[in-house]
Design a protein around this motif. Structure first.
Motif, PDB file in Angstrom:
ATOM      1  N   LYS A  62      -7.963  -4.977  -1.720  1.00 33.44           N
ATOM      2  CA  LYS A  62      -7.765  -4.609  -0.325  1.00 33.44           C
ATOM      3  C   LYS A  62      -7.549  -5.877   0.503  1.00 33.44           C
ATOM      4  N   ASP A 118     -14.965  -6.069  -2.474  1.00 39.41           N
ATOM      5  CA  ASP A 118     -14.632  -5.694  -3.854  1.00 39.41           C
ATOM      6  C   ASP A 118     -15.460  -6.465  -4.866  1.00 39.41           C
ATOM      7  N   GLU A 133     -14.813  -5.161   4.083  1.00 35.62           N
ATOM      8  CA  GLU A 133     -13.580  -4.674   3.465  1.00 35.62           C
ATOM      9  C   GLU A 133     -12.366  -5.364   4.092  1.00 35.62           C
ATOM     10  N   SER A 163     -11.788  -8.834   2.866  1.00 33.62           N
ATOM     11  CA  SER A 163     -11.627  -8.917   1.402  1.00 33.62           C
ATOM     12  C   SER A 163     -12.886  -9.407   0.703  1.00 33.62           C
ATOM     13  N   PRO A 205       0.832  -1.204   0.000  1.00 35.49           N
ATOM     14  CA  PRO A 205       0.000   0.000   0.000  1.00 35.49           C
ATOM     15  C   PRO A 205       0.874   1.264   0.000  1.00 35.49           C
ATOM     16  N   GLU A 226      -4.636  -1.136   0.618  1.00 36.85           N
ATOM     17  CA  GLU A 226      -4.890  -1.435  -0.785  1.00 36.85           C
ATOM     18  C   GLU A 226      -3.587  -1.821  -1.476  1.00 36.85           C
ATOM     19  N   LYS A 233      -6.068  -3.781  -8.431  1.00 40.56           N
ATOM     20  CA  LYS A 233      -5.885  -3.450  -7.026  1.00 40.56           C
ATOM     21  C   LYS A 233      -6.864  -4.247  -6.170  1.00 40.56           C
TER      22      LYS A 233
END
Length: 553
Positions: A115, A149, A143, A146, A55, A98, A113
């Protein structure tokens, strides 16, 4: 020195001409041990480099700053759909954030990308969710684990998620269990809400979570439903008063089992007996007894009624089957039936039950009247086979390759020929004993029945070679033995073919008998072509001609 060496390796891998291909995707493999899975398309044997940057860093910085690199490996794809498990380490003590994954291949590279957060942060989220204000931390929890997303998460009502999670709380301090809970809750909430984003490229989402992925029923859902059938499953499963994951699976099973009967990808109704046999327990649990249907004098009528219905679920199919079975039973008990069947067959059975096939019908004068109704539009030039194709299609012994195409010139495998012949002569066998080790699925009952009747042979004691094309001499021998099983004999001599020397000794008597009975003829003028593969049109013709011969007898 180590940083310079790493920079040199990275430069060799990533300083290539950029070429766009599908971006790599990342899944959480092991929540407790911080392992992710990187997935990308590749060709087996292709050299691949995988770089993950920390990140706050760009991939261009890896050449000058070793801190930018979280993970790097150079490897070779072991299969076309390449994936690699990557252990994540918090080398900079960031707790997560990230990251960016870049996959490089010979023709370029692509990045995406994602997280990711480490175990300590996941454990902290569990504490927050167990607090008094759980709803405020739901998005952070997804989040951190994971799971945020995805379009499904973004478009799913968070209040429904909160309600589901509230019923489960308080949560154990177990990272892997928490991951499973969050994943299951998202699956349940999105299906309950009817989130259309669950349907991706024509398939349902969360197949693994539902426990249907790679099951026979899921494979049939992907491979054997018509477009309409797939659409009915996909739309029918969305939205429902689901209380748990198993409720969604139960609905999926119901919809697929229903549409395999009503919305099979090919025309006709021969598939009905196949699926009733393949999923006998599932249908019986729903009140549809395959054994009773196969023993009924109206098996074909029942199967056709089910196939042509607009049943929405197994309950609807059960009513149709029960109604037809009742009418069949009523007719049998009243002393009716008999005389009008036109073409029923019976024989000594090796095991299990079969029902006689019914072809055509009986005219006003008592004579046999063939049915010539056929949906196929590609029989031009094959008029000589149209009557055979039509009648075998009507009884469900043969199907088209698509809704309007029969593909008369295509070849026939040994398993397909066995299915068509046994269905046409003897109906649908119930015996599921597996005799040959290389025979699977729908072919087993037909091949087993034929072998026990002495009609079908393997290529060895344990092998049948179901996927090999049946040759003209093999097909002739099988049909001749089926006729003998029906009690048919003939002393008429057949014609002498110019290539009779090419006919195997074991097939000569059968070919002579069928030729004498006008069931088979040569290709061209006087050539039999014994080793050639039989076409679908030829298979229909020879089998139906033999059926008419026994009908006459």
């Amino acid at each position: 020195m180590m940083k310079k060496l790493l920079a040199s390796c990275l430069a060799g891998s990533f300083l290539v001409t950029s070429f766009a291909y599908a971006a790599p995707t990342v899944e959480l493999k092991d929540a407790e041990n911080n392992v992710i899975k990187v997935i990308t398309s590749a060709k087996k044997g292709e050299a691949i480099s995988v770089l993950i940057t920390n990140p706050g860093y760009e991939k261009a910085e890896v050449f000058d700053n070793g801190d930018a690199v979280s993970y790097y490996i150079k490897t070779v794809a072991d299969k076309d759909d390449f994936s690699i498990d990557v252990p994540m380490y918090d080398t900079l003590s960031l707790g997560g954030g990230e990251y960016e994954v870049t996959v490089s291949k010979k023709d370029g590279f692509e990045s995406s990308k994602f997280k990711f957060y480490f175990t300590e942060e996941k454990e902290r989220v569990i504490e927050l969710l167990n607090g008094d204000d759980m709803e405020s931390y739901i998005e952070k929890a997804y989040e951190t684990y994971s799971l945020a997303d995805s379009l499904v998460f973004e478009t799913t009502d968070k209040q429904i998620l909160a309600d589901i999670l509230s019923d489960i709380a308080p949560f154990e301090a177990d990272v892997q269990k928490m991951y499973d809970i969050l994943s299951d809750a998202l699956c349940l909430a999105s299906y309950k809400e009817g989130n259309e984003n669950l349907i991706s490229v024509g398939k349902i989402g969360f197949a693994d979570t539902l426990g249907v992925f790679e099951t026979p029923l899921y494979e049939d859902y992907l491979e054997n439903l018509s477009d309409e059938g797939v659409e009915k499953v996909n739309t029918g499963i969305l939205g429902g008063d689901y209380k748990k994951i198993s409720d969604i699976k139960e609905k999926f099973d119901d919809l697929v089992l229903t549409n395999l009967i009503c919305n099979y990808k090919y025309n006709g109704f021969g598939h009905v007996q196949e699926f009733l046999s393949k999923y006998k327990k599932e249908y019986k649990d729903a009140g549809i007894d395959a054994d009773k249907i196969s023993k009924s004098k109206k098996e074909n009528e029942i199967c056709q009624a089910m196939q042509t219905s607009d049943a929405k679920n197994l309950s609807d199919l059960k009513k149709i089957a029960a109604s037809k079975l009742k009418s069949s039973s009523d007719e049998g008990s009243s002393g009716g039936g008999g005389g009008g069947g036109g073409g029923g067959f019976t024989t000594e059975k090796p095991s299990g039950e079969v029902v006689g096939a019914v072809i055509g019908g009986v005219g006003e004068d008592g004579g046999y009247v063939p049915n010539l109704t056929t949906p196929f539009a590609d029989l031009g030039g094959f008029e000589w086979a149209e009557e055979s194709v039509s009648n075998l299609y009507r009884i469900g012994a043969i199907n088209g390759k698509s809704e309007k195409n029969f593909a008369p010139s295509d070849t026939v495998t040994r398993a397909e020929f066995a299915k068509i012949l046994i269905s046409a002569f003897f109906g649908t066998p119930a015996d599921t004993e597996k005799i040959f080790s290389d025979t699977e699925g729908w072919a087993v009952p037909y091949v087993t029945y034929g072998e026990k009747m002495g009609i079908i042979n393997g290529i060895s004691e344990s092998l049948f070679a179901p996927d090999e094309n049946v040759t003209r001499e093999q097909a002739a021998s099988i049909v001749a033995r089926a006729l003998e099983a029906k009690g048919y004999t003939s002393e008429k001599k057949g014609k002498a073919f110019d290539d009779s020397g090419a006919i195997s000794d074991w097939a000569k008597e059968a070919i002579d008998m069928l030729s004498g009975a006008k069931i088979i003829s040569g290709r061209g003028s006087d050539m039999f072509c014994p080793k050639d593969s039989m076409t679908r049109a030829e298979a229909a013709k020879i089998i139906y001609s033999a059926m008419k011969l026994t009908e006459g007898e």
